[in-house]
Design a protein around this motif. Structure first.
Motif: not given
Length: 435
Positions: A6, A67, A78, A80-82, A125, A128-129, A141, A143, A145
């Protein structure tokens, strides 16, 4: 096995795809590439297919714009690197406090810039979570970010997701930096370290299993110019820190004059941007067939951290040298603080290991543990009082009035990305010193 990246346009994703493609355990996964920006989504999808063909993997690629589309597929893992407008916002996070005389080294994860960063990334974040939580609350999950431990704290404390881990490549970068000094290949270096993300203490340093601290001592005698802040801390506390001077320097009041100009402030921000552009340039060449497979293999020195953990969970047991988890007596810091420690990873789960650290070395970490909690909670709750406490607790803030005014200006500059705060909140912070 369903793996979702994501913020798939991140430079973390190609390494994750490569790790999947070259892993016997992961090579047949279902891979979802969630990327809101059209050109980036198109590029990473083409790159995924190219990696799949080049390394003869069996994973299947599905690009997604949002997402929420994962609801049609499900997710087990998942990543997450937004981030939004990373470099434009980061420059403001550095420049605004600097105008008030606050000498923060990077302004990314510590200092007022790190607080500002937290207040705008946490809501992103968490949104998204929340979707992942609705699809599969048992999903693992990961992370990336930043500010990673503060974001991880928020997700763990404000969602029902239980298997949440903060990840960072800092420990790998420390190996790369020490390798020339120790005259070793970075892949021969292992370490056991503990602390907070971007500020850990190396308890054990080894080359091919042998204690490398004596070798480091001899090497440092010949290189007084090598990371003066880290060397000062090593002489003081007896343990070498990680990952490097400018990251550690974000959390210390005396760091600014010890860090060379090219490793701090706007010069570092620009250097980081250019390095990201260079990685993408090489990836475009690989996509066009101009970078052969053997060269790509040499380019990738270590597996992706997230997929390395997934490999362990899926059956290839291993020691993950650094992972960020809520503290349950792994380090002598407050319970629930997101700490970075090694962990054994297997199909039974992630088992963090305790790291003993000297009492004095823990002192600066305790301050940051409180700032971590305050900033994450402020970001979720829109809590002005916690913002003020975090500002006045920060070692980098030399003057209360300057710190609060700089924070107010930062929040005003980023208010469009901080829906939990109002203009009235900004004025309250600015005027707090006059009450």
């Amino acid at each position: 096995m369903r793996v979702a990246f994501i913020g798939a346009g991140s430079i973390f994703t190609p390494l994750g795809l490569y790790t999947i493609a070259t892993s016997e355990v992961l090579r047949n996964a279902e891979v979802y590439l969630v990327e809101i920006e059209g050109e980036r989504r198109k590029f990473i999808t083409a790159l995924a297919e190219k990696i799949k063909r080049t390394f003869k993997a069996g994973f299947r690629v599905t690009p997604l714009r949002d997402v929420s589309e994962l609801e049609n597929y499900g997710v087990d893992y998942a990543v997450i690197s937004v981030e939004k407008e990373r470099y434009e916002r980061w420059r403001l996070d550095f420049e605004i406090p600097h105008r008030y005389g606050i000498r923060q080294v990077l302004g990314e994860n510590g200092g007022l810039g790190g607080l500002s960063h937290t207040l705008r990334v946490v809501p992103l974040v968490l949104s998204i979570a929340g979707v992942i939580e609705d699809i599969n609350r048992d999903a693992h999950t990961f992370i990336y970010s930043n500010p990673e431990p503060r974001v991880t704290y928020a997700v763990l404390n404000y969602t029902s997701l239980k298997n949440v881990y903060g990840l960072c490549t800092g420990y790998l970068e420390r190996k790369e930096m020490l390798a020339p000094l120790l005259k070793a290949d970075e892949r021969e270096i292992s370490l056991i370290a503990g602390g907070l993300n971007h500020f850990t203490w190396i308890r054990e340093l080894r080359i091919n299993g042998e204690d490398a601290y004596p070798q480091l001592d001899e090497a440092l005698k010949k290189r007084p110019d090598f990371e003066p802040l880290s060397q000062l801390l090593y002489r003081t506390y007896g343990l070498f820190p990680s990952p490097d001077d400018n990251h550690i320097g974000e959390y210390l009041s005396f760091a600014w004059p010890l860090i060379p100009e090219e490793k701090k402030g706007l010069k570092w921000i620009e250097r980081t941007r250019k390095e990201g552009d260079e990685v993408r340039r090489l990836l475009r060449l690989f996509l066009r067939g101009l970078v052969p497979k053997f060269a790509f293999n040499r380019f990738v020195k270590f597996p992706d951290v997230a997929m390395n953990v997934v490999e362990g969970l899926e059956g290839r047991e291993k020691l993950q040298e650094a992972i960020n988890v809520p503290n349950r007596d792994y380090i002598d810091l407050p319970g629930g603080t997101i700490v970075e420690v090694p962990a054994e990873v297997s199909p039974k789960g992630v088992k963090p290991l305790r790291v003993e650290l000297p009492r004095e070395a823990l002192a600066p970490l305790r301050v940051q543990a409180e700032i971590q909690r305050l900033s994450a909670e402020a970001a979720v709750e829109g809590n002005v009082e916690k913002v003020i406490k975090a500002v006045l607790l920060d070692p980098v803030v030399h003057n209360a009035k300057a710190g609060l005014r700089a924070m107010a200006e930062l929040m005003r500059a980023h208010l469009d990305m901080m829906p939990q705060f109002t203009e009235g909140d900004v004025e309250e912070i600015k005027g707090f010193i006059h009450r």
